[in-house]
Design an enzyme around this catalytic site. Structure first.
Site, short mmCIF file in Angstrom:
data_model
loop_
_atom_site.label_atom_id
_atom_site.label_comp_id
_atom_site.label_asym_id
_atom_site.label_seq_id
_atom_site.Cartn_x
_atom_site.Cartn_y
_atom_site.Cartn_z
N TYR A 1 0.90 -1.16 0.03
CA TYR A 1 -0.17 -0.14 0.22
C TYR A 1 0.94 1.31 0.00
CZ TYR A 1 -4.27 -2.70 0.99
OH TYR A 1 -5.26 -3.59 0.90
N LYS B 1 3.82 -14.55 5.53
CA LYS B 1 4.20 -15.47 4.44
C LYS B 1 5.77 -15.30 4.18
CE LYS B 1 2.49 -18.13 0.91
NZ LYS B 1 1.89 -19.23 1.01
N ASP C 1 -2.02 -18.11 4.38
CA ASP C 1 -2.89 -19.02 3.63
C ASP C 1 -3.60 -20.06 4.44
OD1 ASP C 1 -0.33 -19.60 3.41
OD2 ASP C 1 -0.55 -20.92 1.75
N ASP D 1 -6.04 -6.61 5.20
CA ASP D 1 -7.40 -5.96 4.52
C ASP D 1 -8.23 -7.24 4.15
OD1 ASP D 1 -9.07 -4.40 3.11
OD2 ASP D 1 -7.74 -4.77 1.22
MG MG Z 1 -12.96 -3.87 1.06
#
Ligand code: MG
Ligand code: ATP
Length: 330
Positions: A122, A169, A202, A226
């Site tokens: 982001y 991850k 995951d 998110d």
């Molecule tokens: Mg959304």
């Protein structure tokens, strides 16, 4: 009298903002709302997505209740939400997800997601290498990682939560997520009384769907946060219920997790509860903890009774009617 900046936003924003303002008003806490417009609505009028007056209001008052603002896709627009989080260094995004009786598919969810709010993919660092190749750069810093993990542990300590789980991850992104994990472990070492674990993202998706009740406080990077928070919202009845707080050192923005929901905007059926519970988090932040719990209890009772629920919750109610019953419950 508190001064709070209110950005109604667009799409369903103005509808849920109006509802929330009424509900907060009914608690008796006196708030002087400074209403400022941002987003596509003002873009047409002023040519700017965020007029200077919005920044001025935020800088003067430091507490904001914000409706969703649509980011035009492509076209060089940076998300206003992301811009505000970065500009005011609102590094901690806190999203509590709780089951309500008779709503959603799971009854024992009670977790809080702490999402890093200022960096990761982001950060907006995208480089066009050639006509056919773009590099999106993932930025992870030790400082931002430590800040978010510390926020999660401090919250756990304060609220007597037992466990913090870091999601990553690092098996694939060895350097970036590796640094996040290293920072995370360093901070965890300062809190020996709180159980610390790590789960790969995951696997976390699967675990959350199979055993959401196993999780308590979850801390993660921006993008994973998110995605996981929408997933978690889906476990307990959807985006219409999930509030959030973006907290920095001296500024805070409270907003629903959901977006502007253009598919139902203007129909009078948007669920106001997510923004209302965000306002309850704001009341807590202002020190009005009694009013905050009264709002939460009223919402709980209305959901339990199943009166006037909006269509996203399986009912036939409207924004106005649901707002009315929450005020009655208060
Ligand atoms: Mg959304
Ligand atoms: P963003 O990119 O801003 O996060 P999004 O693409 O994730 O947006 P949302 O606007 O959050 O999308 O909407 C996702 C779905 O959830 C839509 O079908 C929308 O109607 C529904 N939804 C979101 N918020 C509400 C709400 N408050 N009440 C009812 N339905 C909602």
């Amino acid at each position: 009298m508190y001064k709070v900046v209110l950005i109604p936003g667009d799409g369903i924003g103005p509808e849920v903002a109006e509802a929330t303002r009424k509900i907060v008003g009914a608690t008796g806490v006196e708030i002087d709302w400074l209403v400022v417009e941002a987003g596509t609505a003002v873009l047409d009028k002023t040519g700017e997505l965020i007029p200077q007056s919005v920044f001025d209001a935020i800088e003067a008052h430091r507490v904001v209740l914000k409706g969703p603002i649509t980011t035009p896709i492509g076209g060089g627009f940076k998300s206003i939400n992301v811009l505000l989080r970065q500009k005011y260094e609102l590094y901690a995004n806190m999203r509590p997800v709780t089951s309500y009786p008779e709503i959603g598919k799971y009854s024992e969810v009670d977790l809080v997601i702490f999402r890093e709010n200022t960096e990761d993919l982001y950060a907006g660092r995208e480089v066009r290498v050639s006509e056919d190749e773009v590099h999106g750069i993932k930025v992870i810093t030790r400082q931002a990682s430590e800040n978010i993990v510390r926020a999660a542990f401090e919250y756990s300590k304060r609220k007597k939560r037992q466990k913090v789980c870091a999601v990553h991850k690092a098996n694939i992104m060895k350097m970036a997520d590796g640094l996040f994990l290293e920072a995370s472990r360093n901070v965890a070492a300062d809190y020996p009384d709180i159980e610390y674990s790590e789960v790969i993202v995951d696997n976390m998706c699967m675990q959350l769907v199979m055993y959401p009740e196993k999780f308590d406080v979850v801390v993660t990077e921006n993008l994973y946060g998110d995605i996981l928070s929408d997933l978690a919202a889906g476990l307990v009845g959807g985006l219409g219920l999930i509030p959030s707080a973006n907290i920095g050192k001296d500024c805070a923005i409270f907003e629903a997790v959901h977006g502007s929901a253009p598919d139902i905007a203007g129909k009078g059926i948007a669920n106001p509860i997510a923004l209302t519970l965000s306002a309850a988090m704001m009341l807590d932040y202002l020190g009005e903890t009694t009013a905050a719990s009264r709002v939460r209890t009223a919402v709980y009772r209305v959901l339990k009774a199943g009166i006037e629920l909006t269509p996203d919750l399986g009912g036939k109610g409207t924004t106005k009617k649901l707002t009315g019953v929450v005020i009655d419950a208060l």
